[in-house]
Design a protein around this motif. Sequence first.
Motif, PDB file in Angstrom:
ATOM      1  N   PHE A  17      -2.017 -12.567  -3.768  1.00  0.00           N
ATOM      2  CA  PHE A  17      -1.723 -11.721  -2.608  1.00  0.00           C
ATOM      3  C   PHE A  17      -2.556 -10.456  -2.709  1.00  0.00           C
ATOM      4  O   PHE A  17      -2.547  -9.774  -3.740  1.00  0.00           O
ATOM      5  CB  PHE A  17      -0.235 -11.379  -2.556  1.00  0.00           C
ATOM      6  CG  PHE A  17       0.140 -10.471  -1.417  1.00  0.00           C
ATOM      7  CD1 PHE A  17       0.119 -10.938  -0.118  1.00  0.00           C
ATOM      8  CD2 PHE A  17       0.496  -9.150  -1.654  1.00  0.00           C
ATOM      9  CE1 PHE A  17       0.456 -10.097   0.947  1.00  0.00           C
ATOM     10  CE2 PHE A  17       0.830  -8.304  -0.609  1.00  0.00           C
ATOM     11  CZ  PHE A  17       0.813  -8.777   0.691  1.00  0.00           C
ATOM     12  N   GLN A  18      -3.293 -10.122  -1.649  1.00  0.00           N
ATOM     13  CA  GLN A  18      -4.271  -9.043  -1.697  1.00  0.00           C
ATOM     14  C   GLN A  18      -3.835  -7.777  -0.973  1.00  0.00           C
ATOM     15  O   GLN A  18      -4.620  -6.845  -0.867  1.00  0.00           O
ATOM     16  CB  GLN A  18      -5.588  -9.538  -1.065  1.00  0.00           C
ATOM     17  CG  GLN A  18      -6.089 -10.873  -1.569  1.00  0.00           C
ATOM     18  CD  GLN A  18      -6.473 -10.835  -3.033  1.00  0.00           C
ATOM     19  OE1 GLN A  18      -6.791  -9.788  -3.569  1.00  0.00           O
ATOM     20  NE2 GLN A  18      -6.418 -11.992  -3.699  1.00  0.00           N
ATOM     21  N   GLY A  19      -2.621  -7.713  -0.470  1.00  0.00           N
ATOM     22  CA  GLY A  19      -2.207  -6.567   0.338  1.00  0.00           C
ATOM     23  C   GLY A  19      -1.622  -5.437  -0.485  1.00  0.00           C
ATOM     24  O   GLY A  19      -0.698  -5.645  -1.271  1.00  0.00           O
ATOM     25  N   SER A  20      -2.117  -4.224  -0.294  1.00  0.00           N
ATOM     26  CA  SER A  20      -1.616  -3.055  -1.014  1.00  0.00           C
ATOM     27  C   SER A  20      -0.669  -2.259  -0.127  1.00  0.00           C
ATOM     28  O   SER A  20      -0.632  -2.419   1.101  1.00  0.00           O
ATOM     29  CB  SER A  20      -2.774  -2.162  -1.445  1.00  0.00           C
ATOM     30  OG  SER A  20      -3.415  -1.597  -0.314  1.00  0.00           O
ATOM     31  N   ALA A  21       0.109  -1.373  -0.763  1.00  0.00           N
ATOM     32  CA  ALA A  21       1.027  -0.522  -0.010  1.00  0.00           C
ATOM     33  C   ALA A  21       0.269   0.403   0.925  1.00  0.00           C
ATOM     34  O   ALA A  21       0.716   0.684   2.048  1.00  0.00           O
ATOM     35  CB  ALA A  21       1.893   0.281  -0.978  1.00  0.00           C
ATOM     36  N   GLY A  22      -0.914   0.879   0.483  1.00  0.00           N
ATOM     37  CA  GLY A  22      -1.707   1.753   1.333  1.00  0.00           C
ATOM     38  C   GLY A  22      -2.179   1.069   2.603  1.00  0.00           C
ATOM     39  O   GLY A  22      -2.224   1.680   3.678  1.00  0.00           O
ATOM     40  N   GLU A  23      -2.528  -0.212   2.504  1.00  0.00           N
ATOM     41  CA  GLU A  23      -2.952  -0.967   3.691  1.00  0.00           C
ATOM     42  C   GLU A  23      -1.786  -1.250   4.624  1.00  0.00           C
ATOM     43  O   GLU A  23      -1.945  -1.296   5.844  1.00  0.00           O
ATOM     44  CB  GLU A  23      -3.586  -2.289   3.261  1.00  0.00           C
ATOM     45  CG  GLU A  23      -4.900  -2.156   2.514  1.00  0.00           C
ATOM     46  CD  GLU A  23      -5.399  -3.487   2.006  1.00  0.00           C
ATOM     47  OE1 GLU A  23      -6.600  -3.759   2.173  1.00  0.00           O
ATOM     48  OE2 GLU A  23      -4.590  -4.250   1.447  1.00  0.00           O
TER      49      GLU A  23
END
Length: 400
Positions: A17-23
């Motif tokens: 999974f490549q999604g960060s909190a910042g995104e």
Amino acid sequence: MTAWNADQGETGVRPSFQGSAGEMFPIVFKGLALTVLTLGVYRFWYLTNVRRFLWNRVEVGGDYLEYTGRGVELFIGFLIALAVVIPLYGVIFFLSFLLGPIGTIVFQNVATVAIIFLAQFALFRARRYRLTRTIWRGVRFQQTGSGLAYAAKSLGWAILVILTLGLVYPWMRASLERYKMTNTWYGDQQGAFSSTGGQLFKRGFLLWLLCVVVIVGPIAVLAALEMRTPGAAQASPAHAALFVLFLLLPVVFAVYLAIEYRWWANGCSIGPAAASCDLGLFQFFKVYAGYFGVVLLFSMAVGAVGGLIAYLLHANGVLQATEPGPAQYAVMAGGVLVYFVIALAFAALWQLFGVRPIWRKSFESVEIFGLPALMAAQSQAPVANAFGEGIADAIDFGGF
């Protein structure tokens, strides 16, 4: 199947999974703000955007999942569902009023059963909607089966779970998951579920026993002591046990979720592909602990700022006025605004530090065997409507 493949030396594929909190933050902040400004209407588009963020950042075998759902579909499904749910509530209310106190009791019970049945039907249909909006390598997922049959099975099992104080819950989960997975398709490849209720029972029995002892025991003792000597000091051990209960329940709940997820993932397969899950017992608990830590820090910051503002208002006499004036009305309006902002912040924190890391751990703890053979699947699934998801949302049983 998974163990055999591993023993034969087959290399599994582990999703990432490549999604960060910042995104994710701009999506969540904008969605929640517009949901408030539109009095809840935008939440269908907000939910769609969050799903698209989560789905589209899951990489499996070099390709990403794709979510193709649209907010307008959920909104229309919700409106159609309201046309079903509101008349149902109206009939129940009218009949209970017409038949008096006895009728009220009877129809309240009937309404409870009807809502449970409708909720399970809606959740099954909502799952179908989400699957048909999920694509991997150009092939769409699908779900067949009857929502009415699933709801009837769920209701029957729910009665047995209540009568057995939860003992048959593992077999209920196995039965319902088997029905869902055997009706799950990736193109022309059918799903299956091999985990059993007995396996889940063995893994979760100690937690069930702990809950029964810690919950039922202290409550029974406390009730008995209060009946004998109301307000007596000897009831304090039971009160202490209840306090321990509130401390233990979050841990027990998080650990059980990890046990159940690992059991479920290890039983899932679609066509030639099967999963093997190595999720640790405390992985979900770490997520919840991290979320509550962030919430605690945020709450302390809000409390400090709020205390400072209250001190300044008091020092300037705004809070000491006997008659309300423009300043007092401004403070009241500001308080309402701050309340909504804080509520939005808590909801955003849950999405960022609760939903997102759980989603990531759920995928990255799984290894998939037989994936190359699954790539030959051919897409032949029709697209489902959002009616079921609309019902789930109308009776507040929605979810990701």
